[in-house]
Design an enzyme around this catalytic site. Structure first.
Site, PDB file in Angstrom:
ATOM      1  N   ASP A 288      -1.070  -5.043   1.446  1.00  0.00           N
ATOM      2  CA  ASP A 288      -0.017  -5.216   2.227  1.00  0.00           C
ATOM      3  C   ASP A 288       0.331  -4.329   3.326  1.00  0.00           C
ATOM      4  OD1 ASP A 288       0.249  -7.266   0.663  1.00  0.00           O
ATOM      5  OD2 ASP A 288       2.365  -7.089   0.185  1.00  0.00           O
TER       6      ASP A 288
ATOM      7  N   HIS B 296      -1.640  -1.303  -0.673  1.00  0.00           N
ATOM      8  CA  HIS B 296      -1.021  -1.171   0.684  1.00  0.00           C
ATOM      9  C   HIS B 296      -2.223  -0.616   1.310  1.00  0.00           C
ATOM     10  CE1 HIS B 296       2.679  -1.837  -1.302  1.00  0.00           C
ATOM     11  NE2 HIS B 296       3.150  -2.480  -0.302  1.00  0.00           N
TER      12      HIS B 296
END
Length: 880
Positions: free
Chosen positions: A261, A408
């Protein structure tokens, strides 16, 4: 110029924490200037950004330090808030970068001093733990890259110093990777010298600074109390329609999906892609729209490499609190940006923080997008240690045996952790799934528990006799009695719903002996009282005591026309009031006499645990008096009231609800008022039941507090707050468990105990907590009010009144960002609540967020153009 930092002293280990304090410095050099002062002189905005960066980092640790002990709801809420803190720090790092560039452009002497101050703070500030220093890794990496662009001797030395600091951070990271309960071993001296600390000691230190609940509450999140098992079971068959989301817990066994993400990132996305290529596994990258615009080529390269690119909103906003065009734009604008980067973008979408509302899901459906959640959180956004991140993922998968993993691609620790995870998963025979359009569904939603019916006092009609006398013909004049009587009348009518025409009032010259008796005998007789009625009698004036020939004392109330020499003739003996009370055709009668006398001969007042159930069957005749014989009623209370009446008013405002059931009985009234008044005056109030009473209790049912706090909300003056503090303190000190000792009019002592609470609904408990918060707010006890409003929201998460009031308590404490979050929460619950828009405008204005302040004031005026604060809102709009 120094080439290496030298350790000059090591002091003894802290016995409790197992930590060494290390001092560092430069040989033959004068003490350095304060890091904060030198740095601030160079770049004023840098120091607060660093401090805020560290604060958020610490809060994330407090939120998640013992994540394994949290239940699912607490863990989800903590993760959501933690990610908010993490993304705040990402934005902060973006602001720090140009500040470092500005520092680089300063004249050499100022630049070197600023850099030295910055690094000295990170390396050796006495209030930093080793684990704190990991918060500054990205700052050091940015500084290292900046120094590498300059080939001057100072820049080369700066690069060397920063590199040493980064190497020391690697050592710190490795040490925290080992058994955290062990004391760290010694290391070679370097720029940052690792102190030997226990992780538990560090976390304990942080918990002195922050609590998990407070951090989450500051960010607009309160975890509700768990639903009772019966309610949950009743909802099982009535769940809402399942949301079309993809979850990892229905994947085939030994199958995972790697998702990343928040990118694309200028450095780390490419490094993540290189690792995936090396291991020949696919990934799904959920990208933020505003980043896509900066790194368009990165999205295309990912798709070319066989990875999937999906939508992660435009600005990483908390979409569960967005609506309308703004929510649509967050989703649609990113989809447009992804299509512009490469038409092969996927229809997958991930809500930031995993938080969404029904409108957001509807927009996805409209745009042909699918929501993808996760069931394995690497926590790489919070955990500074790569091996710890890897162990968390592998530990979760050992239980789940499958899942969508959340990483991430915006942090170097994710880059470091990923190979550790892949090595283990491949060795364990896991398969790595790519997007193939497979759909998984889960049931969501639940039917709320049925609302329980509130307990009623069971009265038909309510009557009152209110008498106040200041201007006596032959007795000393009083200053407060009429004001007291008016306040009591207003409270009965406006707070407890007594009909104005049934509240009979006599003041000053009207309150003659004949008029008082006529009021009881005639007015109440004309009212044709019914057996389910109640009567409240209040008298404020002089009282007297006369000793009879038998030696027994007899008390009197003094009418306005009484002669001190003729008390037995033209005053009203308490025996007459007893006879009147006994003859009245009403269920419950309560006399409250703000006068001092003795000689009533009260019997002990009593209440049973089940009185709310059968109180309607018992006659009640009770009396509460301000004091005994030869005692003067204390004047000088706040607002022109006597101390007794002021305390009575506070009791009726809710303080006397000692068992928290939303009712105030006469016994509870006495149990609060008597010890409180006695503690701050020379009076000893007395209480008891009159002859003829069958143990029934006069009951006040507290009204529902409906005020939305705002700048127009009134608070008590300083003298009232000071007195209330003394009264509450006295009450708590006098209490013995649930019992309070008070006087009867014969001078004896009795214990009064409030009835036990009855079962009520979560909605009622929420309302009572909100009402307590209102009392505390008026007394400017903001911390306690904050706790009360928080309690209300735990019982009832959709309680817009409490959400607004919690926001305003934050506002009064000048915590404007936290206040704004709760005003926004209020508007999510009830978009038509005008006053919340006004409050939000004020909070945003204090934050210098003028655009959002304008929107809020405009919305307020659209909803309430004739509100008393409309002029104020228009003036604020002109200023913005």
């Amino acid at each position: 110029m120094k080439s290496k930092l030298i350790i000059v002293a090591v002091v003894a280990a802290l016995a409790a924490g197992g930590a060494y304090v290390v001092l560092r410095g430069k040989p033959a050099a004068a003490p350095a200037a304060s890091p904060a002062s030198a740095q601030t002189a160079a770049v004023p905005a840098l120091q607060p950004e660093l401090q805020a960066l560290l604060a958020n980092y610490r809060k994330i640790i407090v939120l998640l330090a013992d994540e394994k002990t949290l239940n699912d709801a607490d863990r989800k809420a903590a993760n959501q808030v933690g990610q908010s803190l993490f993304h705040e720090n990402l934005e902060r790092l973006t602001r720090i970068q140009p500040l470092l560039v500005q520092t680089q452009a300063l004249p050499p002497a100022q630049r070197d001093a600023a850099y030295d101050a910055l690094l000295s703070y990170i390396e050796s500030a006495s209030d930093l733990f080793d684990a704190d220093r990991l918060a500054f890794r990205e700052v050091l990496l940015s500084l290292q890259k900046l120094a590498a662009t300059d080939q001057t001797l100072p820049a080369i030395k700066l690069h060397k110093r920063v590199s040493e600091d980064l190497a020391a951070l690697e050592d710190i990271e490795k040490q925290y990777d080992k058994e955290i309960s062990d004391i760290f071993s010694r290391f070679e001296a370097r720029a940052i010298t690792p102190k030997r600390e226990k992780w538990d000691d560090y976390v304990a230190h942080l918990r002195k600074l922050y609590t998990r609940e407070q951090i989450m509450k500051d960010y607009g999140v309160i975890v509700p109390y768990p639903e009772p098992p019966a309610a949950a079971a009743g909802a099982a068959g009535t769940a809402a329609a399942p949301a079309k989301e993809i979850f990892g817990n229905t994947l085939p066994p030994k199958t995972v999906v790697l998702t990343f993400d928040d990118g694309p990132h200028g450095t780390y996305t490419e490094e993540i892609a290189a690792i995936l290529k090396q291991y020949n596994v696919p990934g799904v990258f959920f990208e933020v729209g505003q980043n896509v615009g900066r790194y368009k080529n990165e999205s295309k390269r990912l798709i070319d490499a066989g990875h999937t690119v999906g939508n992660h909103s435009f600005s990483h906003a908390l979409l569960s609190k967005q609506s309308g065009d703004k929510l649509y734009g967050e989703i649609a604008n990113t989809d447009t940006a992804l299509k512009a980067a490469d038409e092969r973008r996927s229809p997958l979408f991930r809500f930031p923080y995993g938080a969404h509302n029904a409108e957001g899901l509807a927009i996805l459906s409209k745009l042909g997008l699918r929501s993808v959640m996760w069931n394995v959180d690497s926590m790489d956004w919070a955990d500074p240690v790569p091996s710890s991140i890897a162990n968390r993922v592998l530990g979760t998968l050992a239980k789940e045996q499958r899942g969508i993993i959340l990483f991430h691609d915006i942090h170097d620790r994710s880059v470091k952790a990923l190979p550790m995870v892949l090595d283990k998963l491949i060795a364990d025979g896991y398969s790595f799934a790519a997007w193939d359009g497979q759909e998984f569904k889960v049931a969501k939603g639940a039917k709320p528990a049925p609302e329980q019916v509130a307990i009623s006092t069971g009265y038909a009609n309510s009557y009152a006799v209110v008498i106040g006398i200041n201007d006596y013909q032959k007795w000393p004049k009083l200053q407060y009695a009429v004001q007291d009587a008016k306040a009591i009348r207003d409270t009965l009518v406006n707070r407890f719903g007594f009909a104005g025409e049934r509240v009979f009032t006599l003041t000053n010259g009207e309150a003659t002996r004949n008029n008082i008796l006529a009021l009881f005998h005639d007015k109440l007789a004309e009212a044709k009282l019914k057996k389910d009625d109640r009567i409240f009698v209040f008298f404020a004036g002089h009282g007297a005591t006369r000793q009879l020939s038998s030696g027994r004392n007899l008390g009197y109330i003094i009418p306005a026309d009484s002669d001190p020499q003729q008390v037995s003739v033209d005053a009203i003996p308490m025996t007459d009031l007893q006879n009147i009370a006994e003859s009245l055709n009403a269920k419950h009668v309560l006399f409250v006499m703000d006068a001092c006398y003795s000689g009533l001969g009260l019997t002990r007042g009593g209440g049973s645990e089940a009185f709310l159930r059968d109180n309607a069957r018992r006659i009640g005749r009770q009396m509460l008096t301000a004091g005994g014989a030869d005692q003067l009623v204390a004047d000088g209370g706040p607002g022109g009231h006597s101390v007794f009446t002021w305390t009575l008013l506070q009791a009726l405002n809710g303080k006397a609800d000692l068992n928290g059931d939303g009712m105030i009985t006469a016994t509870e009234l006495a149990a609060y008022v008597a010890p409180a008044v006695a503690s701050v005056s020379q009076q000893t109030p007395a209480f008891g039941s009159l002859p003829g009473s069958e143990g029934g209790e006069f009951v006040f049912q507290l009204p529902v507090e409906a005020e939305f706090l705002s700048a127009q909300s009134t608070q008590l003056p300083a003298d009232a707050i000071a007195l209330n503090s003394k009264l509450d303190s006295a009450r708590s000190q006098q209490a013995e468990g649930n019992a309070v000792v008070v006087k009867n009019l014969n001078g004896g002592e009795q214990k009064l105990a409030a009835p036990k609470p009855v079962d009520v609904s979560a909605r009622q408990l929420a309302q009572r907590a909100n009402d307590r918060g209102m009392q505390l707010y008026k007394e400017k006890q903001y911390a306690q009010a904050e706790a009360a409003f928080t309690e209300a929201l735990k019982f009832r998460p959709d309680f817009g009144l409490a959400a607004n009031n919690l926001g305003f308590v934050y506002y009064k404490q000048e915590k404007y960002a936290e206040a704004a979050r709760w005003f926004e929460n209020t508007l999510q619950i009830d978009t038509s609540r005008a006053i919340a828009y006004l409050n939000l405008g004020d909070a945003r204005a204090h934050l210098n967020d003028n655009e959002k302040a304008k929107q809020a004031y405009t919305s307020f005026l659209a909803l309430a153009p004739n509100h008393p604060s409309a002029t104020y809102a228009r003036e604020q709009l002109k200023k913005l």
